[in-house]
Design an enzyme around this catalytic site. Structure first.
Site, short mmCIF file in Angstrom:
data_model
loop_
_atom_site.label_atom_id
_atom_site.label_comp_id
_atom_site.label_asym_id
_atom_site.label_seq_id
_atom_site.Cartn_x
_atom_site.Cartn_y
_atom_site.Cartn_z
N ASP A 1 0.88 -1.17 0.00
CA ASP A 1 0.00 0.00 0.00
C ASP A 1 0.91 1.21 0.00
O ASP A 1 1.65 1.43 0.96
CB ASP A 1 -0.89 0.01 1.25
CG ASP A 1 -1.95 -1.08 1.18
OD1 ASP A 1 -2.25 -1.54 0.07
OD2 ASP A 1 -2.45 -1.48 2.25
N ASP B 1 -13.63 -4.52 -1.89
CA ASP B 1 -13.50 -4.41 -0.43
C ASP B 1 -14.85 -4.78 0.17
O ASP B 1 -15.84 -4.11 -0.09
CB ASP B 1 -13.13 -2.98 -0.03
CG ASP B 1 -11.75 -2.58 -0.53
OD1 ASP B 1 -10.92 -3.50 -0.74
OD2 ASP B 1 -11.50 -1.37 -0.71
#
Lengths: 270, 250
Positions: B11, B130
């Site tokens: 990330d 997600d």
């Protein structure tokens, strides 16, 4: 003459130093000469950068040969430029010169790589450059990757359009539960192969939904589920693989180095 | 033989790798490029870079990192975060990424999936989902876990696959950063619904967790925290997973 004059003068003044400089320049030229020049065909789809990076890592010099179609319509960024240009005459002029540019690119290269991420529908872009490509392939080593291998066959179940038709056979959709067939697969190499020399554990990265089943020129096989397919072909100076050597870590780099060595050998003979 | 994949996930925020817990509380884990190189040398099968700042701030993903990674790393990698249009995707792919991952943009404009797939092939399109548990099942969240869309995650995965996605990157928001194992029920539900490879994400804590998500049908396991915090290494994990009878590339 003007550029030669200062070196000549220096040579007379300090013969030893000038000799060294000449030697160094000679060595540099030698290194450049031994680096084979490989043309990567950009036909408007696919990851050209990765292939170029990997080949450079393996000691080759790369040049990008853009097909006329890639220059005009298929590149997204170039499409914008083309619509802004309303002058039809100018576009026509650009077309002939881009075709000539492409042919010239192949001419000066020691070998040709046809990479491939995309769909068989790109065959229409390839058919336009058929003549110069086939002419170059007769003389120079050729390496097809993934779709670049499939385009060596005449047709595919994926899309209409005809490929180069160098090998006999058809490109079929894999019979496998999950498609695309993505990931690392072990392959079995048949017989002696120049490409796979020195690779002990042949595991490569695949990413495709279509493949060739059964060809006389097969040099390696792999499976997707229970579906056996061809993953490498060799015929004279023409090589092709279904997997992505540029993405297969150390094994892939070894395979590309082998190809660069083949190119070096071939260009010495020429 | 077909190998299951171990994929470290980076990330990225401003060139640095960060790791949060349940999408919040970010901590820095190191420089993106050097971490990527390290994982590559350790035998990672693939890499995923997610620009987590991009989607939230509406910035387009930077292509400089992509170019650098492509020059030095010779395994496949996916870049995601902030990709809204076909042009964004084209820019990333032309800079050397193998796949792009889209999340918010795909939910808001599902036709973006076939658009990119037609131009670059299905294999280049990873749809990231997600998902968070709710009373009925799992709901899809967008904007980096900030917006609940109320869409059923399993149905969305199935639709994405039929629209031409090449892979699904499924993150369980409940498990993310907890190190207590993947959401196995979610993974197997999506696996049964969508006939494309599944990358499971969120919650990896040990080799055992990875084994169980592979057995549930996932093709790849995404790891972040346990690698960034040096709790284990890829070779060690692979050895442990392989000893459980799951084929690993070593």
């Amino acid at each position: 003459m003007g550029t030669n004059a200062p070196t000549q003068a220096r040579k007379r003044a300090k013969p030893q130093r000038a000799g060294q400089m000449l030697k160094r320049a000679f060595m540099r030229a030698q290194r450049m000469r031994t680096k084979p020049k490989i043309a990567i065909i950009d036909y408007g789809a696919g990851n050209i950068a990765s292939v170029a990076n990997a080949l450079e890592k393996c000691g080759a010099k790369t040049i990008i040969a853009k097909t006329p179609a890639a220059m005009e319509t298929s590149g997204i960024q170039t499409r914008k430029a083309a619509t802004q240009n309303s002058d039809v005459q100018a576009q026509k002029g650009a077309k002939t010169s881009s075709a000539a540019k492409f042919a010239a690119c192949l001419q000066k290269a020691d070998a040709i790589v046809l990479p491939g991420v995309g769909s068989f529908s790109c065959a229409k872009n390839i058919s336009k450059i058929r003549a110069p490509l086939l002419a170059a392939m007769e003389k120079k080593p050729f390496f097809g990757i993934c779709l670049g291998m499939q385009l060596l066959f005449s047709n595919s179940e994926e899309a209409k359009g005809s490929g180069l038709g160098i090998f006999e056979g058809k490109v079929r959709r894999l019979k496998c539960k999950k498609l695309p067939n993505v990931g690392w697969r072990s392959i079995s190499i048949k017989g002696k192969s120049l490409l796979f020399a020195g690779i002990k554990k042949p595991v490569f990265y695949f990413c495709h939904s279509y493949a060739i089943r059964g060809s006389k020129r097969t040099s390696a096989l792999s499976c997707a589920g229970s579906d056996k397919f061809v993953c490498a072909l060799e015929k004279g100076n023409t090589f092709a693989v279904q997997f992505h050597p540029e993405k297969s870590g150390p094994n892939g780099l070894k395979l590309l180095s082998n190809f660069v060595k083949i190119v070096q050998g071939a260009s010495k003979c020429r | 033989m077909q190998y299951k994949r171990i994929i470290p996930c980076l990330d990225v925020k401003c060139g640095q790798v960060v790791k949060g817990k349940s999408f919040r509380r970010l901590a820095y884990a190191g420089d993106a490029l050097s971490l990527a190189k390290k994982y590559c040398e350790q035998g990672a099968d693939e890499l995923v870079f997610l620009d987590i700042a991009a989607s939230a701030q509406g910035r387009s993903t930077y292509s400089r990192l992509t170019r650098k990674v492509a020059q030095e790393i010779f395994i496949p990698f996916t870049v995601g975060g902030g990709i809204r249009t076909l042009e964004d995707a084209a820019q990333i792919l032309q800079n050397g990424a193998d796949k792009i991952s889209i999340n918010t943009a795909a939910v808001e404009n599902p036709l973006l999936i076939p658009q990119i797939a037609e131009k670059f092939g299905s294999q280049a399109v990873v749809v990231a989902i997600d998902a968070k548990r709710n009373a009925k099942g799992w709901s899809v969240f967008t904007y980096g876990g900030r917006k609940d869309t109320g869409i059923d995650a399993v149905k969305w995965a199935k639709k994405a696959a039929s629209l031409g996605a090449g892979e699904i990157l499924l993150t369980s928001m409940d498990q993310d950063g907890t190190n207590s194992g993947y959401d196995i029920a979610l993974s197997s539900a999506v696996c049964a619904a969508a006939n494309i490879p599944l990358i499971a994400s969120g919650g990896a804590g040990s080799a055992k967790d990875i084994c169980s998500v592979f057995k549930a049908g996932a093709d790849a396991a995404l790891l972040a925290g346990i690698l960034h915090r040096n709790e284990t290494t890829i070779p060690r994990l692979k050895k442990q997973v392989a000893s459980a009878g799951i084929p690993m590339r070593t």
